[in-house]
Design an enzyme around this catalytic site. Structure first.
Site, PDB file in Angstrom:
ATOM      1  N   SER A  10       0.835  -1.196   0.000  1.00 37.38           N
ATOM      2  CA  SER A  10       0.000   0.000   0.000  1.00 37.38           C
ATOM      3  C   SER A  10       0.879   1.259   0.000  1.00 37.38           C
ATOM      4  CB  SER A  10      -0.959  -0.044   1.193  1.00 37.38           C
ATOM      5  OG  SER A  10      -1.986   0.908   1.072  1.00 37.38           O
TER       6      SER A  10
ATOM      7  N   HIS B 169      -6.776  -6.460   1.166  1.00 38.08           N
ATOM      8  CA  HIS B 169      -5.746  -5.440   0.980  1.00 38.08           C
ATOM      9  C   HIS B 169      -4.377  -5.867   1.503  1.00 38.08           C
ATOM     10  CE1 HIS B 169      -4.278  -1.498   0.088  1.00 38.08           C
ATOM     11  NE2 HIS B 169      -4.018  -1.210   1.347  1.00 38.08           N
TER      12      HIS B 169
ATOM     13  N   ASP C 253      -9.124  -7.070  -3.088  1.00 41.77           N
ATOM     14  CA  ASP C 253      -8.764  -5.798  -2.455  1.00 41.77           C
ATOM     15  C   ASP C 253      -9.910  -4.797  -2.613  1.00 41.77           C
ATOM     16  OD1 ASP C 253      -7.582  -3.561  -1.395  1.00 41.77           O
ATOM     17  OD2 ASP C 253      -5.791  -3.637  -2.649  1.00 41.77           O
TER      18      ASP C 253
END
EC number: 3.1.1.-
Length: 331
Positions: free
Chosen positions: A159, A308, A280
């Site tokens: 991320s 995620h 995700d």
């Protein structure tokens, strides 16, 4: 040859050693610098990894700040000079505990592995607060690498951690052997209008960010797990928010403008593994495909049965990807 990977309940270490001195632990085996709420965590992998967190001195010269930051991380138990070490970053406003389920498997896979808390997050000693903007986070990581790791690494970022990894690699290409970018949030344009907020409003926003309901909502979006597990994982994910400097560091990062690395992506020529998750709900898989197309030397893999954070939800599959990529079996 890759070691056999098994998810087994971890045995906590009996001692916790820093680079030059023993780290004092409380009666439960946790370092005393961790927030007291660590005792309430139920996840055995998080508890075991928390007992391994140490602080190491990292020299820094940032603006008016001069000195060493006692920086929190998980250090490898073995050193393999003939192989590139794996260095794990974490997501936005997180800590090395994010790697609680993947880290033991990376060790089983015979990989020299570091898990590092990015400056301004995690469990470092920041009572004397240095700047926590993107440039300072980059410089801190470089100084840690130069002082302790000292050879090109496989840099892994999920991320916003992928953004940190791209930013670092573009500036210090000699420090990186390969890149792993997971559900990368690499096209965001900094903190946007948040950087112009009055400080009083910024602090109010940071207090909201710390709140349990908001963190629980983020976990529900990130994980398809039972509520009881999500509650415990929420407590793990916000544990570092109990550090006394956390609000100041977050406001400092927010008003600095954050990261904007989109222009760097096409300049990266390191071998890169782009990882996305099947489910995700936070970062679109289309952004991972865009990243794949813009990088000069990248391969793409999807992790099934994960949201995620695939390194939390499907660590065995994720670690196999890392091991194959590190060894050159994944091209």
């Amino acid at each position: 040859m890759m070691c056999s990977l098994k998810m087994v309940s971890p045995r906590p270490p009996t001692t916790i050693l820093g680079r030059q001195r023993q780290i004092t632990a409380n009666g439960d085996g946790f370092p005393t610098f961790l927030p007291k709420e660590v005792k309430d965590i139920k996840d055995p992998f998080a508890r075991a990894l928390a007992q391994r967190i140490v602080r190491i001195p990292v020299p820094l010269q940032l603006g008016n700040f001069r000195g060493c930051v006692m920086s929190s991380c998980i250090k490898p138990t073995v050193q393999l000079p003939d192989k590139s070490p794996v260095v794990l970053l974490h997501c936005f406003d997180s800590s090395c505990l994010e790697w609680r389920r993947a880290y033991p498997l990376l060790e089983q896979a015979c990989l020299e592995t570091w898990a590092i808390d990015v400056l301004g997050w995690g469990f470092s000693d920041l009572q004397k607060l240095p700047p926590c903007d993107a440039a300072s986070k980059r410089q801190h990581l470089f100084e840690l690498w130069k002082t302790y790791i000292k050879r090109p690494m496989i840099l892994v970022g999920p991320s916003l951690g992928a953004t940190v990894a791209v930013d670092f690699t573009a500036t210090y290409p000699e420090a990186v052997d390969k890149l792993v970018l997971i559900n990368a949030n690499a096209y965001s344009e900094g903190t946007g209008a948040l950087k112009d907020l009055p400080k009083s409003v910024a602090y109010a926003g940071v207090k909201l960010l710390k709140s349990f309901p908001l963190r629980l909502l983020a976990n529900v979006l990130a994980f398809s797990s039972p509520l009881s597990e999500n509650i415990d994982w929420t407590n793990i994910g916000r544990l570092h928010c109990q550090m006394p400097w956390w609000e100041d560091a977050m406001v400092n990062f927010m008003i600095s403008g954050g990261y904007n690395v989109a222009s760097h992506i096409k300049l990266i020529n390191h071998k890169t593994l782009v990882v996305c998750s099947e489910n995700d709900q936070i970062v679109s898989n289309q952004l991972s495909v865009k990243l794949l197309c813009e990088l000069q030397n990248a391969v793409f893999r999807e992790v099934p049965d994960s949201g995620h954070l695939p390194h939390v939800e499907n660590p065995k599959q994720f670690v196999k990807l890392i091991s194959d990529f590190a060894s050159g079996r994944l091209n």
